[in-house]
Design a protein around this motif. Structure first.
Motif, PDB file in Angstrom:
ATOM      1  N   ILE A  26       0.851  -1.188   0.000  1.00  0.00           N
ATOM      2  CA  ILE A  26       0.000   0.000   0.000  1.00  0.00           C
ATOM      3  C   ILE A  26       0.884   1.235   0.000  1.00  0.00           C
ATOM      4  O   ILE A  26       2.048   1.179   0.400  1.00  0.00           O
ATOM      5  CB  ILE A  26      -0.967   0.021   1.208  1.00  0.00           C
ATOM      6  N   SER A  27       0.326   2.347  -0.453  1.00  0.00           N
ATOM      7  CA  SER A  27       1.109   3.580  -0.511  1.00  0.00           C
ATOM      8  C   SER A  27       1.324   4.140   0.891  1.00  0.00           C
ATOM      9  O   SER A  27       0.624   3.784   1.852  1.00  0.00           O
ATOM     10  CB  SER A  27       0.387   4.617  -1.374  1.00  0.00           C
ATOM     11  N   ALA A  28       2.275   5.046   1.007  1.00  0.00           N
ATOM     12  CA  ALA A  28       2.566   5.680   2.295  1.00  0.00           C
ATOM     13  C   ALA A  28       1.361   6.467   2.794  1.00  0.00           C
ATOM     14  O   ALA A  28       1.040   6.426   3.988  1.00  0.00           O
ATOM     15  CB  ALA A  28       3.786   6.586   2.163  1.00  0.00           C
ATOM     16  N   ASP A  29       0.673   7.178   1.893  1.00  0.00           N
ATOM     17  CA  ASP A  29      -0.508   7.946   2.291  1.00  0.00           C
ATOM     18  C   ASP A  29      -1.601   7.030   2.829  1.00  0.00           C
ATOM     19  O   ASP A  29      -2.228   7.324   3.845  1.00  0.00           O
ATOM     20  CB  ASP A  29      -1.062   8.747   1.107  1.00  0.00           C
ATOM     21  N   THR A  30      -1.815   5.918   2.147  1.00  0.00           N
ATOM     22  CA  THR A  30      -2.829   4.958   2.589  1.00  0.00           C
ATOM     23  C   THR A  30      -2.446   4.372   3.942  1.00  0.00           C
ATOM     24  O   THR A  30      -3.299   4.222   4.821  1.00  0.00           O
ATOM     25  CB  THR A  30      -2.996   3.834   1.551  1.00  0.00           C
ATOM     26  N   ALA A  31      -1.179   4.065   4.125  1.00  0.00           N
ATOM     27  CA  ALA A  31      -0.707   3.504   5.392  1.00  0.00           C
ATOM     28  C   ALA A  31      -0.946   4.480   6.536  1.00  0.00           C
ATOM     29  O   ALA A  31      -1.407   4.093   7.614  1.00  0.00           O
ATOM     30  CB  ALA A  31       0.771   3.153   5.296  1.00  0.00           C
ATOM     31  N   VAL A  32      -0.675   5.750   6.316  1.00  0.00           N
ATOM     32  CA  VAL A  32      -0.874   6.757   7.362  1.00  0.00           C
ATOM     33  C   VAL A  32      -2.358   6.868   7.708  1.00  0.00           C
ATOM     34  O   VAL A  32      -2.739   6.882   8.881  1.00  0.00           O
ATOM     35  CB  VAL A  32      -0.302   8.125   6.917  1.00  0.00           C
ATOM     36  N   LYS A  33      -3.214   6.943   6.681  1.00  0.00           N
ATOM     37  CA  LYS A  33      -4.654   7.066   6.926  1.00  0.00           C
ATOM     38  C   LYS A  33      -5.207   5.848   7.648  1.00  0.00           C
ATOM     39  O   LYS A  33      -5.985   5.973   8.600  1.00  0.00           O
ATOM     40  CB  LYS A  33      -5.395   7.288   5.605  1.00  0.00           C
ATOM     41  N   LEU A  34      -4.813   4.651   7.211  1.00  0.00           N
ATOM     42  CA  LEU A  34      -5.287   3.435   7.870  1.00  0.00           C
ATOM     43  C   LEU A  34      -4.778   3.355   9.309  1.00  0.00           C
ATOM     44  O   LEU A  34      -5.508   2.949  10.216  1.00  0.00           O
ATOM     45  CB  LEU A  34      -4.832   2.195   7.103  1.00  0.00           C
ATOM     46  N   SER A  35      -3.547   3.741   9.518  1.00  0.00           N
ATOM     47  CA  SER A  35      -2.966   3.728  10.849  1.00  0.00           C
ATOM     48  C   SER A  35      -3.770   4.616  11.796  1.00  0.00           C
ATOM     49  O   SER A  35      -4.076   4.222  12.928  1.00  0.00           O
ATOM     50  CB  SER A  35      -1.512   4.198  10.776  1.00  0.00           C
ATOM     51  N   GLU A  36      -4.139   5.797  11.324  1.00  0.00           N
ATOM     52  CA  GLU A  36      -4.928   6.715  12.145  1.00  0.00           C
ATOM     53  C   GLU A  36      -6.325   6.159  12.403  1.00  0.00           C
ATOM     54  O   GLU A  36      -6.822   6.215  13.524  1.00  0.00           O
ATOM     55  CB  GLU A  36      -5.032   8.073  11.455  1.00  0.00           C
ATOM     56  N   GLN A  37      -6.962   5.625  11.362  1.00  0.00           N
ATOM     57  CA  GLN A  37      -8.321   5.090  11.493  1.00  0.00           C
ATOM     58  C   GLN A  37      -8.368   3.896  12.449  1.00  0.00           C
ATOM     59  O   GLN A  37      -9.296   3.774  13.239  1.00  0.00           O
ATOM     60  CB  GLN A  37      -8.849   4.647  10.126  1.00  0.00           C
ATOM     61  N   LEU A  38      -7.380   3.016  12.353  1.00  0.00           N
ATOM     62  CA  LEU A  38      -7.374   1.793  13.148  1.00  0.00           C
ATOM     63  C   LEU A  38      -6.735   1.984  14.522  1.00  0.00           C
ATOM     64  O   LEU A  38      -6.863   1.122  15.385  1.00  0.00           O
ATOM     65  CB  LEU A  38      -6.636   0.676  12.400  1.00  0.00           C
TER      66      LEU A  38
END
Length: 56
Positions: free
Chosen positions: A7-19
């Motif tokens: 996954i992209s870095a942006d997606t990883a950051v967003k998922l990390s925050e959401q989860l």
């Protein structure tokens, strides 16, 4: 051991925050666990959708 998620870095950051999970843990999380957590996040949205359809 599983390879890191593709996954992209942006997606990883967003998922990390959401989860609420550190990015390092997210990147090495088994895919089936990630999908389960995403389904849990989406569940309240899916339950609210039929109510909005009634107002139309």
């Amino acid at each position: 051991m599983s390879k890191p998620l593709q996954i992209s870095a942006d997606t990883a950051v967003k998922l990390s925050e959401q989860l609420g999970v550190p990015i390092e843990h997210l990147m090495h999380m088994p895919r089936h666990i990630l999908l389960q957590k995403l389904a849990e996040l989406a569940k309240p949205d899916a339950e609210a959708a039929p109510e909005s359809d009634k107002n139309v």
